[in-house]
Design a protein around this motif. Structure first.
Motif, PDB file in Angstrom:
ATOM      1  N   TYR A   2       0.831  -1.202   0.000  1.00 17.09           N
ATOM      2  CA  TYR A   2       0.000   0.000   0.000  1.00 17.09           C
ATOM      3  C   TYR A   2       0.869   1.257   0.000  1.00 17.09           C
ATOM      4  O   TYR A   2       1.847   1.367   0.728  1.00 17.09           O
ATOM      5  CB  TYR A   2      -0.907   0.010   1.227  1.00 17.09           C
ATOM      6  CG  TYR A   2      -1.805   1.223   1.292  1.00 17.09           C
ATOM      7  CD1 TYR A   2      -2.978   1.268   0.548  1.00 17.09           C
ATOM      8  CD2 TYR A   2      -1.472   2.316   2.075  1.00 17.09           C
ATOM      9  CE1 TYR A   2      -3.810   2.379   0.590  1.00 17.09           C
ATOM     10  CE2 TYR A   2      -2.299   3.438   2.122  1.00 17.09           C
ATOM     11  CZ  TYR A   2      -3.471   3.460   1.379  1.00 17.09           C
ATOM     12  OH  TYR A   2      -4.278   4.563   1.418  1.00 17.09           O
ATOM     13  N   THR A   4       0.709   5.372   0.578  1.00 17.14           N
ATOM     14  CA  THR A   4      -0.133   6.432   1.119  1.00 17.14           C
ATOM     15  C   THR A   4      -0.412   7.464   0.035  1.00 17.14           C
ATOM     16  O   THR A   4       0.276   7.545  -0.983  1.00 17.14           O
ATOM     17  CB  THR A   4       0.533   7.139   2.306  1.00 17.14           C
ATOM     18  OG1 THR A   4       1.660   7.896   1.829  1.00 17.14           O
ATOM     19  CG2 THR A   4       0.995   6.154   3.363  1.00 17.14           C
ATOM     20  N   ARG A   5      -1.418   8.286   0.282  1.00 15.00           N
ATOM     21  CA  ARG A   5      -1.761   9.319  -0.694  1.00 15.00           C
ATOM     22  C   ARG A   5      -0.622  10.327  -0.852  1.00 15.00           C
ATOM     23  O   ARG A   5      -0.426  10.882  -1.947  1.00 15.00           O
ATOM     24  CB  ARG A   5      -3.066  10.011  -0.323  1.00 15.00           C
ATOM     25  CG  ARG A   5      -3.095  10.614   1.055  1.00 15.00           C
ATOM     26  CD  ARG A   5      -4.451  11.213   1.372  1.00 15.00           C
ATOM     27  NE  ARG A   5      -5.505  10.213   1.356  1.00 15.00           N
ATOM     28  CZ  ARG A   5      -5.917   9.561   2.455  1.00 15.00           C
ATOM     29  NH1 ARG A   5      -5.315   9.776   3.627  1.00 15.00           N
ATOM     30  NH2 ARG A   5      -6.894   8.690   2.397  1.00 15.00           N
ATOM     31  N   ASN A  46      -9.292   7.656   6.525  1.00 13.59           N
ATOM     32  CA  ASN A  46      -8.708   6.343   6.771  1.00 13.59           C
ATOM     33  C   ASN A  46      -9.003   5.454   5.566  1.00 13.59           C
ATOM     34  O   ASN A  46     -10.105   5.484   5.014  1.00 13.59           O
ATOM     35  CB  ASN A  46      -9.336   5.750   8.040  1.00 13.59           C
ATOM     36  CG  ASN A  46      -8.671   4.466   8.509  1.00 13.59           C
ATOM     37  OD1 ASN A  46      -8.490   3.517   7.755  1.00 13.59           O
ATOM     38  ND2 ASN A  46      -8.330   4.424   9.793  1.00 13.59           N
ATOM     39  N   LYS A  47      -8.036   4.665   5.151  1.00 13.96           N
ATOM     40  CA  LYS A  47      -8.232   3.829   3.960  1.00 13.96           C
ATOM     41  C   LYS A  47      -9.372   2.819   4.149  1.00 13.96           C
ATOM     42  O   LYS A  47      -9.894   2.281   3.168  1.00 13.96           O
ATOM     43  CB  LYS A  47      -6.938   3.098   3.604  1.00 13.96           C
ATOM     44  CG  LYS A  47      -6.557   1.947   4.528  1.00 13.96           C
ATOM     45  CD  LYS A  47      -5.334   1.210   4.033  1.00 13.96           C
ATOM     46  CE  LYS A  47      -5.061  -0.055   4.842  1.00 13.96           C
ATOM     47  NZ  LYS A  47      -3.867  -0.790   4.367  1.00 13.96           N
ATOM     48  N   ALA A 217       0.826   5.389   8.651  1.00 19.91           N
ATOM     49  CA  ALA A 217       1.021   5.132   7.222  1.00 19.91           C
ATOM     50  C   ALA A 217       0.273   3.882   6.786  1.00 19.91           C
ATOM     51  O   ALA A 217      -0.281   3.834   5.677  1.00 19.91           O
ATOM     52  CB  ALA A 217       2.510   4.992   6.918  1.00 19.91           C
ATOM     53  N   ASP A 220      -3.234   5.056   6.400  1.00 19.41           N
ATOM     54  CA  ASP A 220      -3.360   6.383   5.789  1.00 19.41           C
ATOM     55  C   ASP A 220      -4.130   7.340   6.683  1.00 19.41           C
ATOM     56  O   ASP A 220      -5.026   8.070   6.245  1.00 19.41           O
ATOM     57  CB  ASP A 220      -4.013   6.303   4.401  1.00 19.41           C
ATOM     58  CG  ASP A 220      -3.239   7.108   3.361  1.00 19.41           C
ATOM     59  OD1 ASP A 220      -2.384   7.912   3.767  1.00 19.41           O
ATOM     60  OD2 ASP A 220      -3.491   6.923   2.155  1.00 19.41           O
ATOM     61  N   ASN A 260       5.901  10.105   4.459  1.00 15.35           N
ATOM     62  CA  ASN A 260       4.693  10.068   3.615  1.00 15.35           C
ATOM     63  C   ASN A 260       3.398   9.955   4.415  1.00 15.35           C
ATOM     64  O   ASN A 260       2.449   9.298   3.994  1.00 15.35           O
ATOM     65  CB  ASN A 260       4.787   8.928   2.597  1.00 15.35           C
ATOM     66  CG  ASN A 260       5.980   9.063   1.683  1.00 15.35           C
ATOM     67  OD1 ASN A 260       6.268  10.154   1.193  1.00 15.35           O
ATOM     68  ND2 ASN A 260       6.704   7.968   1.466  1.00 15.35           N
ATOM     69  N   VAL A 261       3.367  10.631   5.561  1.00 12.21           N
ATOM     70  CA  VAL A 261       2.175  10.660   6.408  1.00 12.21           C
ATOM     71  C   VAL A 261       1.628  12.079   6.430  1.00 12.21           C
ATOM     72  O   VAL A 261       2.377  13.041   6.617  1.00 12.21           O
ATOM     73  CB  VAL A 261       2.502  10.199   7.841  1.00 12.21           C
ATOM     74  CG1 VAL A 261       1.314  10.416   8.778  1.00 12.21           C
ATOM     75  CG2 VAL A 261       2.911   8.725   7.841  1.00 12.21           C
TER      76      VAL A 261
END
Length: 426
Positions: A2, A4-5, A46-47, A217, A220, A260-261
């Motif tokens: 996965y 993250t955005r 949240n994913k 992360a 997400d 990447n958070v």
């Protein structure tokens, strides 16, 4: 694996979430992607949840959060769910569950299942409740205990977490040396302060920050860096503990971005009006333009019972000067847990503040809302004007209180209606 955005944004990918945000905010999708990549825009979702993504930050509309939650004096999940529904109905963009009594996981699940907006929590509150239920002190919690609760919140679907990572052994010493009038008024912040003081150890949320980022992360989930030393009285505004914590939070923002958070920063609190803009500018400088989430700010301490007004004054100035996310304040602030009506009043007051700032900043489409209301007023189209109001329900109550014979005009001007006379001149 996965991604993250934030990671996708850095790779140049414009996701469906970013496109949805762009359409809602009146922005170009590439502008949103670049903001997410740089960290000046944070998307909260949240994913695991199926909700519209909530964007907070540069060039987006100022958002409003509504706090709800049980306490030891009142623990009724049905009432909190109704507060959530009322807050969302009246325009809250996010809900924070601050519950400290009852079945906390059950309350959280019900909110997550039923709320169409982003949900935030403060895991430290549940840590304290878990310790109390085990007949232990919260000061005896281990780092593993803390991170287990944080992961539980993420697994359950929470979209953003308030975590007091910027309180350190050094900043606690600074706090002890400073002659504050109101001390520290952050519940989560004081738990961490006391934990450090009692255990003579570093704050686990600071010491093991990378561990925290790994959890966020994976789901997400955005980190809302809590301000444990926010001023609880205007006497204490912009003092050493507050600014020292902000310096630390600026460094933690950088580390979250590197991992990447999504990350944003919480701020004051009680700040006199002439210091509000400076506080926004200090945060934007120290935290490299991370989105700023402020409580109010309240610009005077004399207004219990009217603190939603005090906070709206501060919120409008803060938003104009750079704040991105306003945490509402209700009329019950400093007095008791808010009622359902208090929640409605608080949301509306903060929405007015945020919109006023959006107009001042020239956000796309903001001022057109005002123009539409004005056109309806000038046309004496009461029904249309009321339908366009920020709170049609209250506007309609006032209008319907007039006797039928007076409803062609309003009882303020009556036969001396300025609109009708100005039309006659034109």
């Amino acid at each position: 694996m996965y991604k993250t955005r934030v990671e996708q944004a850095k790779a140049g990918v414009v996701t469906n979430e970013m496109k949805a945000v762009a359409e809602k905010e009146g922005l170009d999708p590439e502008t949103v992607r670049q903001g997410v990549a740089e960290g000046t825009i944070v998307i909260n979702k949240n994913k695991l949840r199926n909700i519209a993504p909530l964007a907070v930050g540069a060039k987006t509309r100022i958002k409003v959060n509504a706090n709800i939650g049980t306490s030891s004096s009142l623990s009724d999940i049905n009432e909190e769910l109704e507060k959530m529904r009322v807050a969302v109905k009246h325009g809250a963009d996010a809900i924070m569950d601050l519950s400290t009594a009852g079945d906390l996981p059950g309350i959280r699940k019900a909110l997550i299942d039923q709320c169409p907006a982003a949900i935030g929590t403060v895991p430290l509150y549940e840590m304290a409740v878990i310790a109390r239920n085990a007949q232990k002190s919260v000061l005896d919690l281990t780092p593993d205990d803390m991170f287990a609760v944080i992961e539980d919140h993420c697994k359950q679907g929470v979209d953003f977490l308030t975590l007091h990572c910027g309180i350190t052994m050094q900043s606690v010493e600074t706090f002890k040396e400073t002659g504050r009038l109101a001390g520290a008024t952050s519940r989560g912040g004081t738990i961490i302060m006391e934990w450090i003081h009692h255990n003579k150890r570093e704050n686990p949320l600071y010491d093991q920050y990378d561990r925290l980022l790994d959890i966020c992360a994976e789901y997400d989930v955005a980190v809302s860096l809590g301000d444990g030393f926010r001023p609880g009285a205007i006497y204490d505004a912009t003092d050493r503990p507050q600014i020292e914590e902000l310096v630390i939070l600026g460094k933690l923002v950088k580390r979250a971005r590197e991992r990447n958070v999504g990350v944003f920063v919480e701020g004051p609190g009680h700040v006199p009006l002439h210091q509000v803009a400076a506080n926004m500018q200090i945060q934007k400088t120290l935290c490299n333009n991370a989105p700023f989430y402020v409580l109010g700010p309240l610009v005077t301490d004399i207004s219990p019972g009217y603190d939603h007004i005090t906070a709206a004054i501060g919120g409008a100035v803060a938003g104009m000067a750079g704040a991105d996310f306003l945490c509402y304040v209700t009329p019950a602030e400093h007095l008791r847990l808010p009622s359902i009506e208090d929640v409605r009043e608080g949301v509306i007051a903060s929405r007015i503040a945020g919109h006023a700032a959006d107009v001042a900043k020239g956000h796309p489409g903001a001022i057109e809302w005002d123009h539409e209301v004005s056109r309806a007023k000038i046309a004496l189209d009461w029904d249309k004007m009321i339908s366009l109001c920020v709170d049609p329900y209250k506007a309609r109550q006032y209008r319907d209180s007039l006797p039928p014979a007076d409803q062609a005009l309003c009882s303020m001007c009556g036969e001396f209606c300025a609109i009708k006379r100005s039309k006659a001149v034109k």
